[in-house]
Design a protein around this motif. Structure first.
Motif, short mmCIF file in Angstrom:
data_model
loop_
_atom_site.label_atom_id
_atom_site.label_comp_id
_atom_site.label_asym_id
_atom_site.label_seq_id
_atom_site.Cartn_x
_atom_site.Cartn_y
_atom_site.Cartn_z
N GLY A 109 21.45 43.14 42.71
CA GLY A 109 22.03 44.46 42.98
C GLY A 109 23.44 44.34 43.55
O GLY A 109 23.85 43.27 44.01
N GLY A 110 24.17 45.43 43.51
CA GLY A 110 25.48 45.48 44.13
C GLY A 110 26.55 44.68 43.43
O GLY A 110 27.56 44.31 44.04
N VAL A 111 26.36 44.39 42.15
CA VAL A 111 27.33 43.55 41.42
C VAL A 111 28.23 44.37 40.51
O VAL A 111 29.11 43.80 39.85
N GLY A 112 28.01 45.69 40.43
CA GLY A 112 28.93 46.53 39.66
C GLY A 112 28.36 47.13 38.39
O GLY A 112 29.10 47.72 37.61
N LYS A 113 27.05 47.03 38.18
CA LYS A 113 26.45 47.59 36.94
C LYS A 113 26.79 49.07 36.80
O LYS A 113 27.28 49.52 35.76
N THR A 114 26.47 49.82 37.84
CA THR A 114 26.65 51.28 37.77
C THR A 114 28.12 51.65 37.65
O THR A 114 28.49 52.52 36.84
N SER A 115 28.97 50.97 38.42
CA SER A 115 30.41 51.26 38.38
C SER A 115 30.96 51.00 36.99
O SER A 115 31.73 51.81 36.46
N1 LIG Z 1 35.28 45.85 40.49
C1 LIG Z 1 34.95 46.20 41.73
N2 LIG Z 1 35.72 45.88 42.76
C2 LIG Z 1 35.37 46.22 44.04
N3 LIG Z 1 34.26 46.89 44.36
C3 LIG Z 1 33.43 47.22 43.37
C4 LIG Z 1 33.71 46.89 42.00
N4 LIG Z 1 32.69 47.33 41.22
C5 LIG Z 1 31.82 47.91 42.08
N5 LIG Z 1 32.26 47.87 43.35
C6 LIG Z 1 31.56 48.39 44.53
O1 LIG Z 1 30.45 47.55 44.77
C7 LIG Z 1 29.34 48.33 45.21
C8 LIG Z 1 28.18 48.11 44.27
O2 LIG Z 1 28.55 48.56 42.97
P1 LIG Z 1 27.49 49.17 41.97
O3 LIG Z 1 28.24 49.54 40.73
O4 LIG Z 1 26.71 50.25 42.64
O5 LIG Z 1 26.57 47.91 41.71
P2 LIG Z 1 25.11 47.83 41.05
O6 LIG Z 1 24.95 49.01 40.15
O7 LIG Z 1 25.11 46.52 40.31
O8 LIG Z 1 24.13 47.85 42.19
C9 LIG Z 1 29.81 49.79 45.22
O9 LIG Z 1 30.16 50.12 46.54
C10 LIG Z 1 31.02 49.77 44.31
O10 LIG Z 1 31.94 50.78 44.69
#
Ligand SMILES: Nc1ncnc2c1ncn2[C@@H]1O[C@H](COP(=O)(O)OP(=O)(O)O)[C@@H](O)[C@H]1O
Ligand SMILES: [Mg+2]
Length: 134
Positions: A11-17
């Motif tokens: 988790g927290g690796v940027g999937k959703t973003s």
């Molecule tokens: N390229 C990026 N650079 C810096 N922070 C990021 C980046 N992509 C995502 N984040 C941040 O990292 C956190 C986790 O991202 P998220 O997309 O929710 O991950 P996941 O869906 O894999 O759990 C969020 O706070 C998001 O804003």
């Protein structure tokens, strides 16, 4: 039509973003995009301000009605379900578990949901390798 899933067991690796930004990027280039939220945390549904628990993604697995909501110009969403993990626990005992999503898409390509109209399907997932992700 192209289908992209954003998957990681961490988790927290940027999937959703990335899913959100990629869907936005595609939509701004006049592509018609369907986002499917397969994460029971419903993060991408929240980003689209659309996490109301009605006709959610759960229906793909249970046969209940699935709603498609327009959330931005050129972007439609199938809302996530905060209890999708429970549905996954149940669906594992059902036949053809791992092909439920593909079957649902195929069954709805042409009829009222008309999935074939989309240029892209973007799928956000929960950090696991359970039924919805597979
Ligand atoms: N390229 C990026 N650079 C810096 N922070 C990021 C980046 N992509 C995502 N984040 C941040 O990292 C956190 C986790 O991202 P998220 O997309 O929710 O991950 P996941 O869906 O894999 O759990 C969020 O706070 C998001 O804003
Ligand atoms: Mg996420």
């Amino acid at each position: 039509m192209e289908i992209y899933s954003f998957v990681s067991t961490k988790g927290g690796v940027g999937k959703t973003s990335i899913a959100y930004n990629f869907a936005t990027y595609l939509s701004e280039r006049d592509n018609y995009v369907l986002v499917i939220d397969q994460d029971h945390q419903c993060s991408i549904s929240q980003l689209f301000d659309c996490d109301k628990q009605q006709h959610t993604v759960k229906g793909i697995y249970t046969g209940e009605k699935v709603g498609i909501k327009n959330v931005r110009k050129n972007i439609d969403l199938i809302t996530g379900d905060y209890y999708l993990d429970r549905t996954e626990d149940w669906v594992i005992s059902q036949p053809n578990t791992d092909t439920k999503l593909l079957t649902w898409v195929t069954m709805n390509l042409k009829d009222n949901l008309n999935i074939s109209q989309y240029d892209y399907i973007i799928i956000d997932t929960h950090p696991d390798f359970r039924t919805a992700t597979r």
